[in-house]
Design a protein around this motif. Structure first.
Motif, PDB file in Angstrom:
ATOM      1  N   GLY A 141       7.327   4.780  19.361  1.00  0.00           N
ATOM      2  CA  GLY A 141       8.432   3.520  19.284  1.00  0.00           C
ATOM      3  C   GLY A 141       8.025   3.392  17.744  1.00  0.00           C
ATOM      4  N   LEU A 142       6.707   2.655  17.275  1.00  0.00           N
ATOM      5  CA  LEU A 142       6.744   2.453  16.298  1.00  0.00           C
ATOM      6  C   LEU A 142       7.237   3.487  15.166  1.00  0.00           C
ATOM      7  N   SER A 143       6.349   4.101  15.605  1.00  0.00           N
ATOM      8  CA  SER A 143       6.566   5.800  14.105  1.00  0.00           C
ATOM      9  C   SER A 143       7.914   5.648  14.380  1.00  0.00           C
ATOM     10  N   LYS A 144       8.771   6.346  15.199  1.00  0.00           N
ATOM     11  CA  LYS A 144      10.456   5.410  15.541  1.00  0.00           C
ATOM     12  C   LYS A 144      10.888   4.813  14.528  1.00  0.00           C
ATOM     13  N   VAL A 145      10.531   3.877  14.481  1.00  0.00           N
ATOM     14  CA  VAL A 145      11.271   1.967  14.284  1.00  0.00           C
ATOM     15  C   VAL A 145      11.245   2.631  12.986  1.00  0.00           C
ATOM     16  N   SER A 178      13.713   5.345  11.371  1.00  0.00           N
ATOM     17  CA  SER A 178      14.641   4.668  10.916  1.00  0.00           C
ATOM     18  C   SER A 178      14.615   3.485  10.184  1.00  0.00           C
ATOM     19  N   LEU A 179      13.501   3.213   9.688  1.00  0.00           N
ATOM     20  CA  LEU A 179      14.218   1.948   8.739  1.00  0.00           C
ATOM     21  C   LEU A 179      13.850   2.060   7.521  1.00  0.00           C
ATOM     22  N   LEU A 180      12.820   2.967   7.057  1.00  0.00           N
ATOM     23  CA  LEU A 180      12.545   3.526   5.654  1.00  0.00           C
ATOM     24  C   LEU A 180      13.186   4.243   4.798  1.00  0.00           C
ATOM     25  N   SER A 181      13.715   4.250   4.332  1.00  0.00           N
ATOM     26  CA  SER A 181      13.264   5.631   2.753  1.00  0.00           C
ATOM     27  C   SER A 181      12.560   5.572   1.623  1.00  0.00           C
ATOM     28  N   PRO A 182      12.501   6.802   1.057  1.00  0.00           N
ATOM     29  CA  PRO A 182      11.090   6.795  -0.417  1.00  0.00           C
ATOM     30  C   PRO A 182      11.298   5.806  -1.075  1.00  0.00           C
ATOM     31  N   GLY A 183      10.897   5.089  -1.609  1.00  0.00           N
ATOM     32  CA  GLY A 183      11.198   4.048  -2.642  1.00  0.00           C
ATOM     33  C   GLY A 183      11.266   2.596  -2.021  1.00  0.00           C
ATOM     34  N   THR A 228      -4.284  -5.037   9.808  1.00  0.00           N
ATOM     35  CA  THR A 228      -3.368  -4.871  10.882  1.00  0.00           C
ATOM     36  C   THR A 228      -3.932  -3.313  11.613  1.00  0.00           C
ATOM     37  N   TYR A 229      -2.917  -3.309  12.812  1.00  0.00           N
ATOM     38  CA  TYR A 229      -2.950  -2.055  13.406  1.00  0.00           C
ATOM     39  C   TYR A 229      -3.385  -1.193  12.774  1.00  0.00           C
ATOM     40  N   THR A 230      -4.006   0.448  13.216  1.00  0.00           N
ATOM     41  CA  THR A 230      -5.071   1.634  11.929  1.00  0.00           C
ATOM     42  C   THR A 230      -4.166   2.309  12.688  1.00  0.00           C
ATOM     43  N   GLY A 231      -3.125   2.417  13.601  1.00  0.00           N
ATOM     44  CA  GLY A 231      -2.052   3.554  13.904  1.00  0.00           C
ATOM     45  C   GLY A 231      -1.066   3.083  12.618  1.00  0.00           C
ATOM     46  N   VAL A 232      -0.630   2.317  12.331  1.00  0.00           N
ATOM     47  CA  VAL A 232       0.517   2.068  11.997  1.00  0.00           C
ATOM     48  C   VAL A 232       0.471   2.295   9.983  1.00  0.00           C
ATOM     49  N   ILE A 233      -0.947   1.519   9.758  1.00  0.00           N
ATOM     50  CA  ILE A 233      -2.060   1.925   8.515  1.00  0.00           C
ATOM     51  C   ILE A 233      -1.798   3.778   8.395  1.00  0.00           C
ATOM     52  N   SER A 234      -1.870   4.706   9.490  1.00  0.00           N
ATOM     53  CA  SER A 234      -1.953   5.819   9.136  1.00  0.00           C
ATOM     54  C   SER A 234      -0.674   6.428   9.101  1.00  0.00           C
ATOM     55  N   PHE A 235       0.042   5.853   9.536  1.00  0.00           N
ATOM     56  CA  PHE A 235       1.625   6.948  10.168  1.00  0.00           C
ATOM     57  C   PHE A 235       1.946   6.165   8.370  1.00  0.00           C
ATOM     58  N   LEU A 236       2.337   5.378   8.009  1.00  0.00           N
ATOM     59  CA  LEU A 236       2.629   4.365   7.047  1.00  0.00           C
ATOM     60  C   LEU A 236       2.135   5.030   5.319  1.00  0.00           C
ATOM     61  N   ARG A 237       0.974   5.847   5.402  1.00  0.00           N
ATOM     62  CA  ARG A 237       0.276   5.190   4.481  1.00  0.00           C
ATOM     63  C   ARG A 237       0.713   6.962   3.252  1.00  0.00           C
ATOM     64  N   PRO A 238       1.253   8.327   4.569  1.00  0.00           N
ATOM     65  CA  PRO A 238       1.707   9.456   3.581  1.00  0.00           C
ATOM     66  C   PRO A 238       2.850   9.648   3.060  1.00  0.00           C
ATOM     67  N   LEU A 239       3.602   7.956   3.648  1.00  0.00           N
ATOM     68  CA  LEU A 239       5.155   8.292   3.082  1.00  0.00           C
ATOM     69  C   LEU A 239       5.342   7.279   1.376  1.00  0.00           C
ATOM     70  N   PRO A 240       6.297   8.045   1.252  1.00  0.00           N
ATOM     71  CA  PRO A 240       6.253   8.010  -0.456  1.00  0.00           C
ATOM     72  C   PRO A 240       7.277   6.564  -0.224  1.00  0.00           C
ATOM     73  N   ILE A 241       6.044   5.315  -0.094  1.00  0.00           N
ATOM     74  CA  ILE A 241       6.260   3.634   0.233  1.00  0.00           C
ATOM     75  C   ILE A 241       5.498   3.019  -0.450  1.00  0.00           C
ATOM     76  N   PHE A 265      -9.385  -1.589   9.088  1.00  0.00           N
ATOM     77  CA  PHE A 265      -7.862  -2.028   9.351  1.00  0.00           C
ATOM     78  C   PHE A 265      -6.917  -2.967   8.280  1.00  0.00           C
ATOM     79  N   SER A 266      -7.964  -2.356   7.119  1.00  0.00           N
ATOM     80  CA  SER A 266      -6.726  -3.071   5.566  1.00  0.00           C
ATOM     81  C   SER A 266      -5.654  -2.507   4.958  1.00  0.00           C
ATOM     82  N   VAL A 267      -4.904  -2.968   4.327  1.00  0.00           N
ATOM     83  CA  VAL A 267      -4.132  -1.927   3.991  1.00  0.00           C
ATOM     84  C   VAL A 267      -4.936  -0.961   2.870  1.00  0.00           C
TER      85      VAL A 267
END
Ligand code: PMP
Length: 426
Positions: free
Chosen positions: A116-120, A123-128, A137-150, A383-385
């Motif tokens: 659900g978090l990955s979908k949310v 749905s909200l984040l665009s490049p940049g 924070t939770y490693t699942g979310v860090i791992s999901f976010l790191r490769p994104l161009p954000i 767990f660090s950003v």
């Protein structure tokens, strides 16, 4: 709220999947309806005849015939209707979301909260985009976010959870009016785990939550409230959620059955304003299709047998179990690590955030010495950003090991810490 401002380019471009839309028409259609459209497998080909279930409290049921065929079949994208109504009642009881009174509220069952978090986030984040996340924070979310161009921006947390002063400081490089300018780079999203956080165990105080919600209003932020430990709070009075104070429709909640029923079921759910949840449904229509039907049926059948009382009793027994585990872990920490480390006592959940004295970064100590001593705890830096940042902390989980094993594990950890400190001394 202008929901359009928050939806990512990819999510805006995603349209409903016509096959799935037809499937919901067929599912809700009259018994006289003849469908020659669906590509559903014929249930006569499924190898199972019945599933018999016996719960630990003696509740029993059998799934067979049409009920079993349905459980083994494709199902509604946003979750089977009985489970969704049960979840809606759960929200009414525990969060009483102001949005529910306005008919601008929906729920989508997902294959686990992380999904659900990955979908949310998608749905909200665009490049940049800049996204605010509590740090650590939770490693699942860090791992999901790191490769994104954000750009991920960490906001400090402490024993009282996410720090609103730190949030304001981070946001001070922008003017709230920048929220009107699409190119200003002002963050649109704040991700937080408000209760018994992973990894710190900290719960954000009510006073802080109120301030953070007001900051979100000022800067026009969406709050992603990731709350899988909500029911694992040890205090009889559960802390009010962000969703319970959300008059604007800016909170998207992500919940989980993993800690209260079973992680193997892979049941989570996303709830919030309809325009946000609709995006999750469209994503699911073209990814998982739906959450596992067998899990959903097994869960709702048991909840129906239990009624509210049985469910509450079950939650109470889980809380009692983890409270006793926490107490055992704390007494072992007091016994073995006093003077070598410090920690706060969490009000729920599964985690202790232990700061080791005199050790700047726990990574080497854990990966070399602790693993060699056959004790596993996790380095705080994971767990660090900012993955390069050192951390003197380690995450100690009290969920699974018996009190005797925890005691021995923490004793070994104290030896590891002593060895590490003596190797640092000149
Ligand atoms: N969020 C947090 C903070 C978690 O700790 C976890 C599980 N470790 C999840 C989400 C994922 O939960 P689920 O098993 O429902 O995917």
């Amino acid at each position: 709220m202008d929901y359009n401002r928050f939806i990512s380019a990819i999510s805006k471009a995603r349209k409903p999947n016509p096959m799935r839309e037809t499937a919901s028409y067929v599912l809700s259609g009259p018994p006289t309806l003849i469908s020659l459209g669906a590509g559903k497998p014929n249930p006569t080909t499924f190898p199972y005849k019945s599933i018999q279930v016996e719960a630990k409290d003696g509740s029993k049921f059998t799934l067979d015939g049409s009920e079993l065929s349905r459980a083994l079949q494709y199902s509604e994208t946003s979750g089977i209707s009985e489970l969704r109504s049960w979840l809606a009642n759960l929200h009414l009881k525990y969060h009483d979301p102001p949005l529910m009174k306005t008919d601008n509220f929906d729920i989508c069952v997902t294959p686990g909260c992380m999904n659900g978090l990955s979908k949310v986030l998608t749905s909200l984040l665009s490049p940049g985009d800049h996204v605010l996340v509590e740090d650590p924070t939770y490693t699942g979310v860090i791992s999901f976010l790191r490769p994104l161009p954000i750009k991920i921006i960490g906001v400090e947390t402490d024993a009282l959870g996410l720090n609103p002063d730190s949030l304001l400081k981070v946001l001070s490089r922008w003017n709230p009016k920048d929220a009107l300018d699409a190119d200003s780079g002002i963050p649109k999203v704040l991700y937080t785990v408000p209760n018994c956080a992973n990894p710190t165990g900290a719960s954000t105080s009510m006073e802080r939550k109120k301030r953070i919600y007001e900051i979100a209003r000022t800067y026009n932020l969406v709050i992603i409230e990731d709350d899988p430990y909500f029911f694992l709070q040890f205090n009889a009075k559960l802390a009010p959620s962000y969703q319970s104070m959300d008059t604007d429709g800016r909170v998207i909640r992500c919940d989980s059955m993993s800690k209260i029923v079973s992680p193997g079921f892979r049941i989570g759910w996303v709830s919030g304003a309809k325009p946000f949840v609709e995006r999750i449904v469209y994503d699911q229509q073209s990814s998982a299709l739906h959450c596992n039907t067998v899990s959903q049926v097994l869960a709702i059948k048991l909840f129906d047998l239990w009624h509210t009382d049985g469910f509450e009793r079950h939650l109470e027994s889980i809380r009692n179990f983890y409270r006793a585990q926490r107490d055992a872990a704390i007494s072992s920490l007091n016994k073995w690590l006093s003077g070598l480390a410090e920690w706060s006592v969490p009000e729920g959940g599964m985690f202790l955030w232990v700061k080791i004295h005199k050790v700047e970064d726990t990574r080497e100590m854990i990966l070399k010495r602790a693993f060699a001593m056959e004790v596993v705890v996790l380095p705080g830096a994971w767990f660090s950003v900012d993955s390069k940042k050192s951390s003197a902390y380690c995450r100690v989980s009290y969920s699974s090991a018996s009190p005797a094993k925890m005691d021995e594990g923490i004793r070994r950890l104290s030896e590891v810490v002593r060895d590490e400190i003596s190797s640092l001394s000149p």
